[in-house]
Design a protein around this motif. Sequence first.
Motif, PDB file in Angstrom:
ATOM      1  N   VAL A 187       0.855  -1.186   0.000  1.00 32.05           N
ATOM      2  CA  VAL A 187       0.000   0.000   0.000  1.00 32.05           C
ATOM      3  C   VAL A 187       0.884   1.226   0.000  1.00 32.05           C
ATOM      4  O   VAL A 187       1.844   1.318   0.773  1.00 32.05           O
ATOM      5  N   SER A 188       0.584   2.170  -0.892  1.00 29.47           N
ATOM      6  CA  SER A 188       1.309   3.436  -0.980  1.00 29.47           C
ATOM      7  C   SER A 188       0.415   4.554  -0.477  1.00 29.47           C
ATOM      8  O   SER A 188      -0.757   4.633  -0.847  1.00 29.47           O
ATOM      9  N   GLN A 189       0.968   5.413   0.363  1.00 23.86           N
ATOM     10  CA  GLN A 189       0.216   6.553   0.872  1.00 23.86           C
ATOM     11  C   GLN A 189       0.511   7.817   0.079  1.00 23.86           C
ATOM     12  O   GLN A 189      -0.021   8.884   0.393  1.00 23.86           O
ATOM     13  N   GLN A 190       1.364   7.732  -0.929  1.00 28.62           N
ATOM     14  CA  GLN A 190       1.744   8.909  -1.706  1.00 28.62           C
ATOM     15  C   GLN A 190       0.608   9.311  -2.640  1.00 28.62           C
ATOM     16  O   GLN A 190       0.072   8.480  -3.383  1.00 28.62           O
ATOM     17  N   TYR A 191       0.243  10.610  -2.619  1.00 29.65           N
ATOM     18  CA  TYR A 191      -0.831  11.178  -3.449  1.00 29.65           C
ATOM     19  C   TYR A 191      -2.208  10.680  -3.003  1.00 29.65           C
ATOM     20  O   TYR A 191      -3.093  11.457  -2.720  1.00 29.65           O
ATOM     21  N   ALA A 192      -2.410   9.387  -2.977  1.00 31.28           N
ATOM     22  CA  ALA A 192      -3.665   8.810  -2.493  1.00 31.28           C
ATOM     23  C   ALA A 192      -3.382   7.377  -2.086  1.00 31.28           C
ATOM     24  O   ALA A 192      -2.441   6.762  -2.563  1.00 31.28           O
ATOM     25  N   GLU A 193      -4.188   6.891  -1.195  1.00 29.65           N
ATOM     26  CA  GLU A 193      -3.971   5.520  -0.730  1.00 29.65           C
ATOM     27  C   GLU A 193      -4.298   4.543  -1.854  1.00 29.65           C
ATOM     28  O   GLU A 193      -5.429   4.487  -2.343  1.00 29.65           O
ATOM     29  N   ARG A 194      -3.293   3.775  -2.263  1.00 29.75           N
ATOM     30  CA  ARG A 194      -3.477   2.814  -3.338  1.00 29.75           C
ATOM     31  C   ARG A 194      -2.811   1.500  -2.974  1.00 29.75           C
ATOM     32  O   ARG A 194      -1.768   1.477  -2.344  1.00 29.75           O
ATOM     33  N   THR A 201      -3.000  -2.910  -9.716  1.00 26.75           N
ATOM     34  CA  THR A 201      -3.586  -2.396  -8.489  1.00 26.75           C
ATOM     35  C   THR A 201      -4.533  -3.423  -7.874  1.00 26.75           C
ATOM     36  O   THR A 201      -5.032  -4.324  -8.545  1.00 26.75           O
ATOM     37  N   VAL A 202      -4.755  -3.283  -6.581  1.00 26.09           N
ATOM     38  CA  VAL A 202      -5.735  -4.108  -5.883  1.00 26.09           C
ATOM     39  C   VAL A 202      -6.800  -3.188  -5.305  1.00 26.09           C
ATOM     40  O   VAL A 202      -6.592  -1.987  -5.129  1.00 26.09           O
ATOM     41  N   ASP A 203      -7.960  -3.741  -5.014  1.00 25.72           N
ATOM     42  CA  ASP A 203      -9.079  -2.981  -4.487  1.00 25.72           C
ATOM     43  C   ASP A 203      -8.827  -2.646  -3.019  1.00 25.72           C
ATOM     44  O   ASP A 203      -8.883  -3.531  -2.155  1.00 25.72           O
ATOM     45  N   VAL A 204      -8.546  -1.376  -2.752  1.00 32.58           N
ATOM     46  CA  VAL A 204      -8.231  -0.971  -1.385  1.00 32.58           C
ATOM     47  C   VAL A 204      -9.430  -1.149  -0.473  1.00 32.58           C
ATOM     48  O   VAL A 204      -9.274  -1.454   0.719  1.00 32.58           O
ATOM     49  N   GLU A 205     -10.637  -0.999  -1.004  1.00 28.55           N
ATOM     50  CA  GLU A 205     -11.827  -1.172  -0.172  1.00 28.55           C
ATOM     51  C   GLU A 205     -11.930  -2.611   0.328  1.00 28.55           C
ATOM     52  O   GLU A 205     -12.279  -2.850   1.486  1.00 28.55           O
ATOM     53  N   VAL A 206     -11.636  -3.571  -0.543  1.00 30.38           N
ATOM     54  CA  VAL A 206     -11.644  -4.975  -0.114  1.00 30.38           C
ATOM     55  C   VAL A 206     -10.560  -5.207   0.929  1.00 30.38           C
ATOM     56  O   VAL A 206     -10.772  -5.889   1.941  1.00 30.38           O
ATOM     57  N   LEU A 207      -9.393  -4.614   0.707  1.00 22.46           N
ATOM     58  CA  LEU A 207      -8.294  -4.745   1.660  1.00 22.46           C
ATOM     59  C   LEU A 207      -8.694  -4.180   3.018  1.00 22.46           C
ATOM     60  O   LEU A 207      -8.413  -4.783   4.061  1.00 22.46           O
ATOM     61  N   ARG A 208      -9.361  -3.031   3.009  1.00 24.64           N
ATOM     62  CA  ARG A 208      -9.780  -2.423   4.276  1.00 24.64           C
ATOM     63  C   ARG A 208     -10.832  -3.278   4.986  1.00 24.64           C
ATOM     64  O   ARG A 208     -10.853  -3.364   6.214  1.00 24.64           O
ATOM     65  N   ARG A 209     -11.715  -3.923   4.221  1.00 24.22           N
ATOM     66  CA  ARG A 209     -12.699  -4.810   4.848  1.00 24.22           C
ATOM     67  C   ARG A 209     -12.004  -5.997   5.519  1.00 24.22           C
ATOM     68  O   ARG A 209     -12.424  -6.447   6.591  1.00 24.22           O
ATOM     69  N   SER A 232       9.048   4.720   1.630  1.00 25.94           N
ATOM     70  CA  SER A 232       8.863   3.298   1.904  1.00 25.94           C
ATOM     71  C   SER A 232       7.371   2.976   1.856  1.00 25.94           C
ATOM     72  O   SER A 232       6.522   3.836   2.097  1.00 25.94           O
ATOM     73  N   LEU A 233       7.056   1.734   1.535  1.00 26.18           N
ATOM     74  CA  LEU A 233       5.684   1.313   1.340  1.00 26.18           C
ATOM     75  C   LEU A 233       5.215   0.436   2.493  1.00 26.18           C
ATOM     76  O   LEU A 233       6.019  -0.071   3.279  1.00 26.18           O
ATOM     77  N   ASP A 234       3.911   0.272   2.591  1.00 28.86           N
ATOM     78  CA  ASP A 234       3.331  -0.537   3.658  1.00 28.86           C
ATOM     79  C   ASP A 234       3.047  -1.938   3.125  1.00 28.86           C
ATOM     80  O   ASP A 234       2.358  -2.086   2.107  1.00 28.86           O
ATOM     81  N   ARG A 235       3.555  -2.931   3.789  1.00 29.61           N
ATOM     82  CA  ARG A 235       3.330  -4.308   3.362  1.00 29.61           C
ATOM     83  C   ARG A 235       2.076  -4.870   4.028  1.00 29.61           C
ATOM     84  O   ARG A 235       1.920  -4.788   5.248  1.00 29.61           O
ATOM     85  N   ALA A 236       1.186  -5.436   3.235  1.00 35.04           N
ATOM     86  CA  ALA A 236       0.022  -6.131   3.777  1.00 35.04           C
ATOM     87  C   ALA A 236       0.418  -7.552   4.143  1.00 35.04           C
ATOM     88  O   ALA A 236       1.016  -8.266   3.335  1.00 35.04           O
ATOM     89  N   ARG A 237       0.101  -7.959   5.360  1.00 40.01           N
ATOM     90  CA  ARG A 237       0.427  -9.297   5.828  1.00 40.01           C
ATOM     91  C   ARG A 237      -0.784  -9.910   6.512  1.00 40.01           C
ATOM     92  O   ARG A 237      -1.628  -9.217   7.060  1.00 40.01           O
ATOM     93  N   LEU A 238      -0.844 -11.227   6.492  1.00 37.27           N
ATOM     94  CA  LEU A 238      -1.911 -11.930   7.177  1.00 37.27           C
ATOM     95  C   LEU A 238      -1.693 -11.894   8.686  1.00 37.27           C
ATOM     96  O   LEU A 238      -0.567 -12.040   9.169  1.00 37.27           O
ATOM     97  N   THR A 239      -2.768 -11.700   9.429  1.00 32.97           N
ATOM     98  CA  THR A 239      -2.724 -11.870  10.875  1.00 32.97           C
ATOM     99  C   THR A 239      -2.843 -13.362  11.198  1.00 32.97           C
ATOM    100  O   THR A 239      -3.047 -14.194  10.303  1.00 32.97           O
TER     101      THR A 239
END
Length: 277
Positions: A187-194, A201-209, A232-239
């Motif tokens: 996930v990149s926070q630059q300009y807009a969350e993507r 790209t992946v669907d950020v709304e699905v990721l947020r859910r 630096s970017l944010d890595r999505a990881r499984l809990t």
Amino acid sequence: MTTPPDDALLFDVHAPAPPTPVERLLALANLYTQHNDRIDLLFYGRADLVPDTYAASSLHLEREALTSIKAVRQQPLPAIEPVSSAIVRLKQIAYLTGGATRYLTAARQALPADEAEHARPDRRHGFGQFIWLARELTALAPQAIVESAAHIAARLPDRARSNTTVSGMDAAKRELLLEVARGHVIVSQQYAERGYGRTGTVDVEVLRRLEDQGLVTCELASAPPFFPGGPSLDRARLTALGISVLSTVLHSPLHVSLPAAGPVPAPAATSTVRAHR
């Protein structure tokens, strides 16, 4: 090399080992992603150079891979091609990680003492070359482990499977969980969350859910930038919950189809390090 203490690694291993073989494999894929990200950050000057830590982490991954293979082989699995190929692939990952450990040990020995705290690796020679060679050997591990886990999960007896479920688990969420498990989502926070996956790209709304359900977490600034000097970017990881849920849906009728497991191809050298490798 002696067994390193848990606080000398690039990732947290204080949580208890997952109870099922597939959960253990998914947790292992997550550790490989963290390990690879830390090496990538090192080449971008975003991580401290502590050679002993990198070698110790690789050794831990190698041993955990072998332990995971043992856990799988203790199950009454059928001696059929998808299963046997998946186990061979897991063995290859363990052997490649052993090679990475040796490269990282050589890197530690090649680093001059007066450069240990401030050096930024150069992949073309010296200790940086050893580190980059080690990074190539573990580059494909997260995806290969997840694909092998999918073949194994489909053929495990019920007693060796997780039955953890959450509401609203549709195909889009399953696919994104798989991409996260493979170490592809940032996930990149630059300009807009993507959000970005391996091919787009992946669907950020699905990721947020998925985050809201406690299945995924985005670790801030844990993945390298797209380009030198970038953020630096944010890595999505499984809990832990996400690992359990994904291990359940891997063998459900609606799980995403994966190709048959085969030998891990030799990783090709690339000109830049990309976080969504």
